[in-house]
Design an enzyme around this catalytic site. Structure first.
Site, mmCIF file in Angstrom:
data_model
loop_
_atom_site.group_PDB
_atom_site.id
_atom_site.type_symbol
_atom_site.label_atom_id
_atom_site.label_comp_id
_atom_site.label_asym_id
_atom_site.label_seq_id
_atom_site.Cartn_x
_atom_site.Cartn_y
_atom_site.Cartn_z
ATOM 1 N N SER A 196 0.893 -0.741 -0.296
ATOM 2 C CA SER A 196 0.347 0.152 -0.196
ATOM 3 C C SER A 196 0.893 1.512 -0.223
ATOM 4 O O SER A 196 2.248 1.535 0.496
ATOM 5 C CB SER A 196 -1.144 0.141 1.342
ATOM 6 N N TYR B 49 -2.091 0.794 10.433
ATOM 7 C CA TYR B 49 -1.963 0.131 9.068
ATOM 8 C C TYR B 49 -0.547 0.099 8.181
ATOM 9 O O TYR B 49 0.226 -0.800 7.557
ATOM 10 C CB TYR B 49 -3.380 0.133 8.628
HETATM 11 N N1 LIG Z 1 -8.729 -1.865 -0.780
HETATM 12 C C1 LIG Z 1 -7.653 -0.565 -1.237
HETATM 13 O O1 LIG Z 1 -7.780 0.446 -1.943
HETATM 14 C C2 LIG Z 1 -6.580 -1.236 -1.009
HETATM 15 C C3 LIG Z 1 -4.938 -0.702 -1.843
HETATM 16 C C4 LIG Z 1 -4.011 -0.692 -0.518
HETATM 17 C C5 LIG Z 1 -3.445 -1.812 -0.575
HETATM 18 N N2 LIG Z 1 -4.755 -2.737 -0.199
HETATM 19 C C6 LIG Z 1 -4.572 -4.001 0.099
HETATM 20 O O2 LIG Z 1 -5.003 -4.562 -0.423
HETATM 21 C C7 LIG Z 1 -5.692 -6.445 0.161
HETATM 22 C C8 LIG Z 1 -6.705 -6.645 0.368
HETATM 23 O O3 LIG Z 1 -7.729 -5.491 0.375
HETATM 24 P P1 LIG Z 1 -9.604 -5.208 -0.212
HETATM 25 O O4 LIG Z 1 -9.329 -3.978 -0.493
HETATM 26 O O5 LIG Z 1 -9.705 -6.921 -1.427
HETATM 27 O O6 LIG Z 1 -10.221 -5.308 1.636
HETATM 28 P P2 LIG Z 1 -11.141 -6.794 1.438
HETATM 29 O O7 LIG Z 1 -12.555 -6.243 0.734
HETATM 30 O O8 LIG Z 1 -11.897 -5.861 2.800
HETATM 31 O O9 LIG Z 1 -11.237 -7.627 1.904
HETATM 32 C C9 LIG Z 1 -9.867 -8.117 3.226
HETATM 33 C C10 LIG Z 1 -10.257 -9.587 2.528
HETATM 34 O O10 LIG Z 1 -8.812 -10.359 3.860
HETATM 35 C C11 LIG Z 1 -9.453 -11.717 3.790
HETATM 36 N N3 LIG Z 1 -9.145 -11.380 5.616
HETATM 37 C C12 LIG Z 1 -9.489 -10.390 6.618
HETATM 38 N N4 LIG Z 1 -7.967 -11.134 7.485
HETATM 39 C C13 LIG Z 1 -7.926 -12.032 7.817
HETATM 40 C C14 LIG Z 1 -7.105 -13.252 8.110
HETATM 41 N N5 LIG Z 1 -7.071 -12.921 9.583
HETATM 42 N N6 LIG Z 1 -6.636 -14.279 7.426
HETATM 43 C C15 LIG Z 1 -7.378 -14.492 6.137
HETATM 44 N N7 LIG Z 1 -7.643 -13.129 5.643
HETATM 45 C C16 LIG Z 1 -8.687 -12.600 6.077
HETATM 46 C C17 LIG Z 1 -11.094 -10.730 4.524
HETATM 47 O O11 LIG Z 1 -11.662 -12.289 4.612
HETATM 48 P P3 LIG Z 1 -12.796 -12.146 5.488
HETATM 49 O O12 LIG Z 1 -14.025 -12.075 4.520
HETATM 50 O O13 LIG Z 1 -12.959 -13.440 5.928
HETATM 51 O O14 LIG Z 1 -12.895 -11.026 6.627
HETATM 52 C C18 LIG Z 1 -11.160 -10.621 2.467
HETATM 53 O O15 LIG Z 1 -10.866 -11.665 1.946
HETATM 54 C C19 LIG Z 1 -4.986 -5.964 1.435
HETATM 55 O O16 LIG Z 1 -4.074 -6.103 1.740
HETATM 56 C C20 LIG Z 1 -5.169 -3.891 1.671
HETATM 57 O O17 LIG Z 1 -4.197 -3.564 2.184
HETATM 58 C C21 LIG Z 1 -6.799 -2.147 -0.691
#
Ligand SMILES: NC(=O)c1ccc[n+]([C@@H]2O[C@H](COP(=O)([O-])OP(=O)(O)OC[C@H]3O[C@@H](n4cnc5c(N)ncnc54)[C@H](OP(=O)(O)O)[C@@H]3O)[C@@H](O)[C@H]2O)c1
Length: 258
Positions: free
Chosen positions: A144, A157
């Site tokens: 990120s 974070y």
């Molecule tokens: N969205 C953005 O703008 C953005 C920007 C920069 C980086 N990122 C990074 O991209 C990645 C995905 O984010 P996202 O935006 O797709 O978030 P999201 O929609 O909140 O999805 C998060 C995912 O992580 C899983 N998760 C959380 N805790 C977990 C655990 N203990 N064990 C296994 N799985 C777990 C969740 O599973 P559950 O359904 O079981 O909760 C879900 O599948 C993350 O690393 C985030 O930091 C996102």
């Protein structure tokens, strides 16, 4: 026992929704057999259905990234089921706690580090011996901009993602000679549940970004998968960003941001 021999196999953590699902689907579109990691197995069904509707091959495996034994079994499942593993995407992550450090619950701060940093360490720890034995493999750690830029109320974070960026560099140094490539990848601002949470809480300037700046998860997913396919040696260990036009050019995806 190996059930289906596959040419190329990828495993994705947190693949039941959001960016992880989009990456899993894009990997399948590009011919990878996919191991869909989800801490609740029933939640993986939508990703599995989407991959199967494309004619792809996928299997779900439980994977709570805060439990090393589960992560180890998740990696083992790929090899048991498909006979090999070529790519690991450490994607699972959480944004909470979104609060000032001195007002945070220590348990919530710990969970952020456990999920976002230790979870990535667990994935790498489990997969590297397999990759070494196989003569190579690719790891992408979803990073990120917060790894490099402090943001109000995101101390956990930002710290966890900064740790991942250093882990990526250290691991690349250790494993380059084994034929392993390790990349960090910053996907910019992606339209997922995580962003919905950020926007509903208004804790810092990220909450106020115009809605038209949110990327469809399919866009960073394309970049991640092309990175895995081309695996440039000179970018090994770097924390790459989708905002870098020269990266997109290198990957032949100049127009991907629209
Ligand atoms: N969205 C953005 O703008 C953005 C920007 C920069 C980086 N990122 C990074 O991209 C990645 C995905 O984010 P996202 O935006 O797709 O978030 P999201 O929609 O909140 O999805 C998060 C995912 O992580 C899983 N998760 C959380 N805790 C977990 C655990 N203990 N064990 C296994 N799985 C777990 C969740 O599973 P559950 O359904 O079981 O909760 C879900 O599948 C993350 O690393 C985030 O930091 C996102």
């Amino acid at each position: 026992m190996t059930q289906h021999r596959a040419a190329k196999v990828a495993a994705v953590t947190g693949a039941n929704r959001g960016l992880g699902r989009a990456i899993a689907v894009e990997l399948a579109r590009e011919g990878y057999a996919v191991v869909v990691g989800s801490r609740t197995l029933a939640n993986a069904s939508k990703t599995l259905e989407e991959i199967k509707s494309l004619g792809g091959e996928a299997v779900a495996a439980p994977c709570d990234v805060t439990e090393y034994a589960q992560v180890e079994q998740f990696v083992a499942k790929a090899i048991d089921h498909f006979g090999r593993l070529d790519v690991l995407i450490n994607n699972a992550g959480i944004i909470e706690p979104m609060t000032l450090l001195h007002q945070s619950e220590p348990a919530a701060w710990e969970l952020s580090i456990k999920t976002n940093l230790l979870g990535v360490y667990y994935g790498c720890r489990a997969v590297v011996p397999h990759f070494e034995a196989q003569g190579g493999g690719i790891i992408v750690n979803i990073s990120s901009g917060a790894a490099h830029r402090p943001r109000l109320r995101w101390s956990a974070y930002c710290s966890s993602k900064a740790g991942v960026a250093m882990l990526t560099q250290c691991l690349a140094l250790e494993t380059q000679a084994m034929g392993i490539r390790v990349y960090g990848f910053q996907p910019a601002v992606v339209n997922t549940d995580m962003q919905r949470k950020i926007r509903s809480r208004r804790v810092n300037e990220v909450s106020d970004l115009p809605a038209d700046q949110l990327l469809d998860p399919a866009i960073p997913a394309k970049v991640v998968v092309r990175l895995c396919q081309l695996a440039p040696e000179d970018l090994n260990g770097q924390d790459l960003t989708i905002r870098d036009p020269s990266l997109l050019r290198r990957l032949g995806l100049e127009g991907v941001m629209g």
